[in-house]
Structure formats: C-alpha cells, structure tokens
Design an enzyme around this catalytic site. Structure first.
Site, PDB file in Angstrom:
ATOM      1  N   LEU A  12     -35.510 -30.882  -3.901  1.00  0.00           N
ATOM      2  CA  LEU A  12     -35.673 -32.059  -3.215  1.00  0.00           C
ATOM      3  C   LEU A  12     -34.648 -32.303  -1.921  1.00  0.00           C
ATOM      4  O   LEU A  12     -33.530 -32.361  -2.420  1.00  0.00           O
ATOM      5  CB  LEU A  12     -35.809 -33.307  -3.763  1.00  0.00           C
ATOM      6  CG  LEU A  12     -36.691 -33.475  -5.050  1.00  0.00           C
ATOM      7  CD1 LEU A  12     -36.754 -34.707  -5.782  1.00  0.00           C
ATOM      8  CD2 LEU A  12     -38.270 -32.966  -4.791  1.00  0.00           C
ATOM      9  N   ARG A  19     -26.029 -41.697   5.087  1.00  0.00           N
ATOM     10  CA  ARG A  19     -24.774 -42.152   4.753  1.00  0.00           C
ATOM     11  C   ARG A  19     -23.757 -41.149   5.299  1.00  0.00           C
ATOM     12  O   ARG A  19     -22.488 -41.326   5.372  1.00  0.00           O
ATOM     13  CB  ARG A  19     -24.519 -42.550   3.469  1.00  0.00           C
ATOM     14  CG  ARG A  19     -25.197 -43.634   2.827  1.00  0.00           C
ATOM     15  CD  ARG A  19     -25.391 -43.678   1.398  1.00  0.00           C
ATOM     16  NE  ARG A  19     -26.544 -43.044   0.901  1.00  0.00           N
ATOM     17  CZ  ARG A  19     -26.619 -43.026  -0.390  1.00  0.00           C
ATOM     18  NH1 ARG A  19     -26.150 -43.588  -1.560  1.00  0.00           N
ATOM     19  NH2 ARG A  19     -27.816 -42.387  -0.924  1.00  0.00           N
ATOM     20  N   ASP A 109     -28.880 -32.344  -3.246  1.00  0.00           N
ATOM     21  CA  ASP A 109     -27.391 -32.949  -2.849  1.00  0.00           C
ATOM     22  C   ASP A 109     -26.350 -32.929  -4.032  1.00  0.00           C
ATOM     23  O   ASP A 109     -25.691 -33.675  -4.364  1.00  0.00           O
ATOM     24  CB  ASP A 109     -27.378 -34.249  -2.103  1.00  0.00           C
ATOM     25  CG  ASP A 109     -27.791 -35.224  -2.943  1.00  0.00           C
ATOM     26  OD1 ASP A 109     -28.555 -35.228  -4.292  1.00  0.00           O
ATOM     27  OD2 ASP A 109     -27.935 -36.331  -2.558  1.00  0.00           O
ATOM     28  N   ASN A 234     -23.238 -38.047  -1.226  1.00  0.00           N
ATOM     29  CA  ASN A 234     -24.187 -38.910  -0.140  1.00  0.00           C
ATOM     30  C   ASN A 234     -23.277 -39.257   1.228  1.00  0.00           C
ATOM     31  O   ASN A 234     -23.760 -39.494   2.116  1.00  0.00           O
ATOM     32  CB  ASN A 234     -24.419 -40.197  -0.845  1.00  0.00           C
ATOM     33  CG  ASN A 234     -25.613 -39.957  -2.039  1.00  0.00           C
ATOM     34  OD1 ASN A 234     -26.441 -39.013  -1.824  1.00  0.00           O
ATOM     35  ND2 ASN A 234     -25.157 -40.346  -3.222  1.00  0.00           N
ATOM     36  N   LYS A 357      -8.772  -5.598  17.310  1.00  0.00           N
ATOM     37  CA  LYS A 357     -10.404  -5.822  17.174  1.00  0.00           C
ATOM     38  C   LYS A 357     -10.990  -4.156  17.185  1.00  0.00           C
ATOM     39  O   LYS A 357     -10.491  -3.430  17.977  1.00  0.00           O
ATOM     40  CB  LYS A 357     -10.849  -6.664  18.291  1.00  0.00           C
ATOM     41  CG  LYS A 357     -12.046  -6.837  18.288  1.00  0.00           C
ATOM     42  CD  LYS A 357     -12.833  -7.006  19.751  1.00  0.00           C
ATOM     43  CE  LYS A 357     -13.037  -5.713  20.419  1.00  0.00           C
ATOM     44  NZ  LYS A 357     -13.558  -5.670  21.591  1.00  0.00           N
ATOM     45  N   ALA A 386       6.413  -0.970  20.715  1.00  0.00           N
ATOM     46  CA  ALA A 386       6.343  -2.416  20.619  1.00  0.00           C
ATOM     47  C   ALA A 386       5.832  -2.838  22.133  1.00  0.00           C
ATOM     48  O   ALA A 386       5.722  -2.050  22.975  1.00  0.00           O
ATOM     49  CB  ALA A 386       7.677  -3.194  20.696  1.00  0.00           C
ATOM     50  N   ASN A 392      -8.967  -2.203  27.149  1.00  0.00           N
ATOM     51  CA  ASN A 392     -10.146  -1.885  26.792  1.00  0.00           C
ATOM     52  C   ASN A 392     -11.158  -2.219  27.472  1.00  0.00           C
ATOM     53  O   ASN A 392     -12.443  -1.893  27.541  1.00  0.00           O
ATOM     54  CB  ASN A 392     -10.595  -2.208  25.374  1.00  0.00           C
ATOM     55  CG  ASN A 392     -10.458  -3.661  25.186  1.00  0.00           C
ATOM     56  OD1 ASN A 392      -9.763  -4.310  25.836  1.00  0.00           O
ATOM     57  ND2 ASN A 392     -11.014  -4.275  24.235  1.00  0.00           N
ATOM     58  N   TYR A 393     -11.007  -3.245  28.701  1.00  0.00           N
ATOM     59  CA  TYR A 393     -12.146  -4.000  29.386  1.00  0.00           C
ATOM     60  C   TYR A 393     -11.872  -3.898  30.576  1.00  0.00           C
ATOM     61  O   TYR A 393     -10.860  -4.066  31.287  1.00  0.00           O
ATOM     62  CB  TYR A 393     -12.046  -5.595  28.729  1.00  0.00           C
ATOM     63  CG  TYR A 393     -12.987  -6.413  29.378  1.00  0.00           C
ATOM     64  CD1 TYR A 393     -14.345  -5.854  29.416  1.00  0.00           C
ATOM     65  CD2 TYR A 393     -12.799  -7.727  29.837  1.00  0.00           C
ATOM     66  CE1 TYR A 393     -15.342  -6.979  29.668  1.00  0.00           C
ATOM     67  CE2 TYR A 393     -13.656  -8.664  30.167  1.00  0.00           C
ATOM     68  CZ  TYR A 393     -14.891  -8.176  30.311  1.00  0.00           C
ATOM     69  OH  TYR A 393     -15.883  -9.056  30.533  1.00  0.00           O
ATOM     70  N   ARG A 446       5.379   6.457  34.905  1.00  0.00           N
ATOM     71  CA  ARG A 446       6.161   5.086  35.348  1.00  0.00           C
ATOM     72  C   ARG A 446       6.884   5.726  36.773  1.00  0.00           C
ATOM     73  O   ARG A 446       7.336   6.833  36.738  1.00  0.00           O
ATOM     74  CB  ARG A 446       7.003   4.489  34.367  1.00  0.00           C
ATOM     75  CG  ARG A 446       8.085   5.580  33.869  1.00  0.00           C
ATOM     76  CD  ARG A 446       9.129   4.871  32.881  1.00  0.00           C
ATOM     77  NE  ARG A 446      10.063   5.825  32.701  1.00  0.00           N
ATOM     78  CZ  ARG A 446      10.787   6.164  31.317  1.00  0.00           C
ATOM     79  NH1 ARG A 446      10.365   5.409  30.376  1.00  0.00           N
ATOM     80  NH2 ARG A 446      11.913   6.839  31.223  1.00  0.00           N
TER      81      ARG A 446
END
Ligand code: UD1
Ligand code: CA
Length: 489
Positions: A12, A19, A109, A234, A357, A386, A392-393, A446
């Site tokens: 149910l 509430r 619930d 509730n 990622k 470091a 990547n974009y 560089r």
C-alpha cells in the site's frame, strides 16, 4: 525458514504522506541505499510471490517510474482517490480477479521490516490455518498507531485506530504493524463490507479483522520478534530515526563479520554495500550504492564512496569517489576526487588534490600531486609529474590521451589530447605536449630560458628586490675570495 508461496504481495503506497511536507512521494524518500518502498520490496522478495502489486496514488507517475527502474517485477495499480488503506487493498485485489490463496498486505512506509519477520508471519499464518493473521508489536510509545484489542483468552478481536479508540483501548501497547496475511477470497468478502464510519471517513483495512472475527473465521495476531521492525515512517524526524536504525543494523552486521568500524556514529553504510573482513572504516565514512570494500582495505577518515569497488589492502584517505574501480594495494588521497570510469590497477597511486575521470592508471603507476587526469590511459610503472593536466576538452568534444608504460613525465605538463606518449618516454617539466612522443624519446615543449642580467637594478631601482640582489652580488664576491683563501691553506 520455509513458507509456502504466498499468491500475491500487495504494497500500500498510495497515501499522500502529508506529514513529510515533501514534493517527493513519501515512499520514495531514500534511506540506507533504497527508497522506503524499496526496503519493503526487498523484505518481501524471498516470498517469491507470483504477483507483486504496488498501490499508487499520490505522485503515481513518479512512483511507477521508480518501480520500473528498480523493481520491474512489481506492478503499479492506481488508486484514483485515496479513500483509505482498505479501499487501496480492494483496488489491488480487483486488479487480479482470479487470484486465490494467501495474500500478504503491507504498508509501503515500513522500511525496517526484515525478511525474517515477514517469513515468520507467513509461517505462523500457515501453521495456525488462519484466514487472516496480523503482525503486531508491543511498543513503549504506541501513539498514533492502531491498537490490537484481544479477548480474555488472548484471541484478537479488532484493530482500533487511535483517533477512534476509547481511553481504555488507548492504554493498550500492542499495536498493528500494518502487515497482514489473509486469504484472498475472505479479504475480498470483508473489504466489500468495510464502511467509512470513523474519524477520518476512510475505509480502513484494519476493519477487515473485526469483520472476519464476527464471521467466526480463524484470525490471529502474531507478535514481531523485534518491535523495531514494525516502526513506520510518517515525517522527517521519523525518517532520520529509521535511517539511524538501519545504519546501526548494517554496522552491527559488518562488525560481527570482522570489519573494524572506528566510529559507528559517523560511519554510514548502505544496505547494498559489501565490506570484507579486516577492512577498516575510519570516522566520517559513507559507503553508498553498489560500493564494495575488500579485505584489509582502509577507508577514511572522511571519505564518500558511491558505486565504487576497493581492492584488497587498498587505502582511500579523504576521498570522494563515484563509479571508480580501485585495485588491490592502491593508494588514494588524501584529498582525491575519483569520478566515473576511473580504474586504478594494482599498486597504483592517485595522490593529493588529484581528480580523475574515465581514466585508467596501470599497475604501479603514480599520479601523486595536483593533477587532472581525464579521458586517459596510463600504462604500468609510469610516473606523472606534479601539477599535470590532461587537456581533454576542446570546447566541443572530449579527446583521449595515452601514456605508455614506464614513462616519466615532468611536472606541470599539459597533454593536449588526442596525444600519445610512448613506453619509456620522458617529457620535460613545464611542457605543453601537443604531438606524439615516440617510445624512449625526451620531449621538451617549452620556451628556452633567457636571463636579462642586471634588469632589476635598471628597471626597479631602490626596491627591496634591487637591494637584495645587490647584497647577494656582494656576498657572492666575498665568498669567492674566502673560498680562494681557504683553498690555498
Ligand atoms: C496504519 C494503520 C494502523 C497501523 C499503522 C502502522 C490503517 C487504517 N491504520 O496507520 O493501524 O498501526 O499503519 O504503521 O491502515 N494508503 C493507501 N491508500 C490510501 C490510504 C493509505 O495506499 O487511501 C497506504 C499509505 O500509503 C500507507 C498505508 O496505506 O503506506 C497506511 O496508511 P497511513 O496513512 O500511513 O496509515 P497510518 O495512520 O500510519
Ligand atoms: Ca503510516
């Protein structure tokens, strides 16, 4: 635990959940890794019922979508108007007109219900040959719940909602858990006769019990072994309390199985997570979704792992990881952010202030400091200097960078993808690498350094810098003389 198949389960879940004061339907509020409804469905799963019907009403589209995504075997049945739990049960049974045999009805619930508790109820129902059995609990704080009225001989007579109860009935501490097993035909018969002459003007499922008792049918009330199981939810305060209880259960089970939990108060583990023996969870750890932590791994302090696999003996310190695979003996953090598609092979390291990622880091390879590794494959035994950025974009598309095995890339490199660094190659510090580097080559990308002598004295005279430079030149001259003297001794 054996129980004959229940013909159907009816959950149910159509109520407003007023509430909660929420735009989200009450039964979809999450806790411990599942929605409230999801916990109920998990608890009834071992019954292997032929039909699982979920009565939906308030927020029906959202609940139906959630079911399609998380419990495709469950069928939503729409209760157009929320005329009460009895009306909801009747709507569900009308959707399976040919159904016979025992039906389990359960409030949506009740997130703390355990499969054992439901199994015990079904077993008791079957053993007693009942037409209807209601799950009950003895609680210290029965406020708001339906009371179980019993005869002198202990047999159940009725369930009375608190708002309709007499003072004497309100003193009863045995309450209705909102879980029932009943014979389909008897339920249909009784539900047809349930009225709405109560304080809320609703058709109460609970009235079925009294109606069947009046028929002379065998009706029972089965007390739950652990009254905590039956606690509903509730409002938001109850949600927080139920979440805490679920978490305590999960942590208890983990500790019993050999996991060290340093601070249970600040450690939150979803019911869907697995943790191997001799793993150690430091304070402030959240393990969520399909996360798994293998034996001997150490997670935390202060780490959140979502859908992440941690291998044996790995260490994850102050990290936020989503959809990552962390291999055995890998070291992550402190302060790392692993995003989906990160795969760290055995013995790899992703260190401090590093974000990854869709990145594969080969066995024993290291990305120790201040770097972004996006859309990349790194071979074995390589070291990334470091402050390296895998660029990547291009503003429209994402591109891939490949770094071979045993490469040594300099600090502060930019790898402008798509680009490939061969096995055993080196790159110079500060390089912006835009072309492939062959295996074993050294890439320098560089500007060559140029020193403009005396520039500060000419262009910034009188500044602290100019004075410091002048003093240094004088000292250097003196040092040269001293060295000369010592050298002659
Ligand atoms: C209900 C029981 C109460 C019991 C308590 C246990 C009734 C009348 N009372 O009270 O005896 O002690 O659960 O937690 O059942 N629902 C529908 N359609 C409706 C109305 C309700 O599907 O028209 C669903 C709700 O979504 C909920 C369940 O039925 O899952 C119970 O309704 P709720 O309003 O929460 O009843 P309680 O007052 O908690
Ligand atoms: Ca309720």
């Amino acid at each position: 635990m054996t129980h004959p198949n229940v013909a159907a389960v009816v959950v149910l879940a159509a109520g407003q959940g007023t509430r909660m004061k929420s735009a989200l339907p009450k039964v979809l509020h999450p806790l411990g890794g599942r929605s409230m409804l999801g916990h109920v469905l998990a608890a009834v799963e071992p019954l292997a019922a032929r039909h699982t019907l979920v009565v939906v009403g308030a927020g029906r589209e959202t609940v139906a979508e959630h079911l399609a995504a998380t419990a495709p075997g469950a069928r939503p049945v729409v209760q157009e108007e929320q005329n009460g739990s009895g009306h909801a049960a009747a709507v569900a049974l009308a959707a399976v007109p040919d159904l016979e045999g025992p039906v389990l009805l359960v409030n949506g619930d009740a997130p703390l219900l355990r499969r054992e508790t439901i199994g015990a109820l079904v077993d008791a129902h079957t053993a007693a040959g009942n037409v209807l059995t209601v799950l009950t609990a003895e609680v210290d704080e029965p406020t708001g719940l339906g009371r179980i009225v019993r005869a002198e001989d202990g047999g159940v007579l009725a369930i009375v909602e608190e708002r309709d109860a007499t003072d004497a009935q309100r003193a009863i501490r045995e309450v209705n858990a909102g879980v029932y097993v009943g014979d389909a035909a008897a339920l249909r018969r009784a539900l047809d006769r349930v009225g709405a002459a109560n304080d809320q003007g609703e058709q109460y499922l609970t009235d079925v019990l009294g109606l069947l008792v009046a028929e002379g049918a065998r009706v029972g009330g089965e007390r739950a072994a652990d009254p905590v199981d039956v606690l509903g939810c509730n409002d938001r305060r109850e949600l927080a309390a139920r979440r805490r209880t679920l978490n305590d259960r999960v942590l208890d089970e983990l500790m019993r199985s050999g996991v060290t939990v340093v601070d249970p108060a600040t450690t939150w583990v979803d019911v869907t997570v697995t943790v191997g023996p001799d793993a150690l969870l430091e304070p402030g750890v959240q393990l969520q979704g399909t996360t798994s932590v293998a034996s001997g791994a150490v997670v935390g302090p202060d780490s959140t792992l979502v859908d992440t696999a941690v291998g044996e003996g790995a260490s994850v310190v102050r990290a936020h990881c989503v959809g990552a695979e962390i291999g055995p003996d890998v070291s992550v953090g402190p302060f790392a952010y692993l995003r989906p598609g990160t795969r760290l092979h055995a013995g790899a390291k992703v260190g401090t202030f590093v974000e990854t990622k869709n990145a594969e880091v080969g066995a024993g390879s290291k990305v120790p400091h201040l770097s972004y590794v996006g859309d990349a494959t790194i071979g074995e035994g390589s070291n990334i200097g470091a402050a390296t950025v895998f660029v990547n974009y291009d503003g429209v598309h994402k591109h891939h960078t490949t770094i071979g095995s045993h490469a040594r890339t300099g600090a502060d490199n930019m790898f402008v993808a798509p680009v490939t660094i061969g096995d055993g190659a080196y790159t110079a510090a500060g390089s912006v690498i835009t072309s492939d580097v062959p295996p074993g080559a050294m890439a320098v990308a560089r500007a060559t350094q140029r020193n403009v002598a005396g520039w500060v004295a000419r262009r910034r005279p009188g500044t602290a810098a100019a004075k410091a430079a002048e003093a240094a030149r004088g000292a250097a001259a003196g040092t040269a003389t001293d060295t000369g003297t010592r050298g002659s001794e």
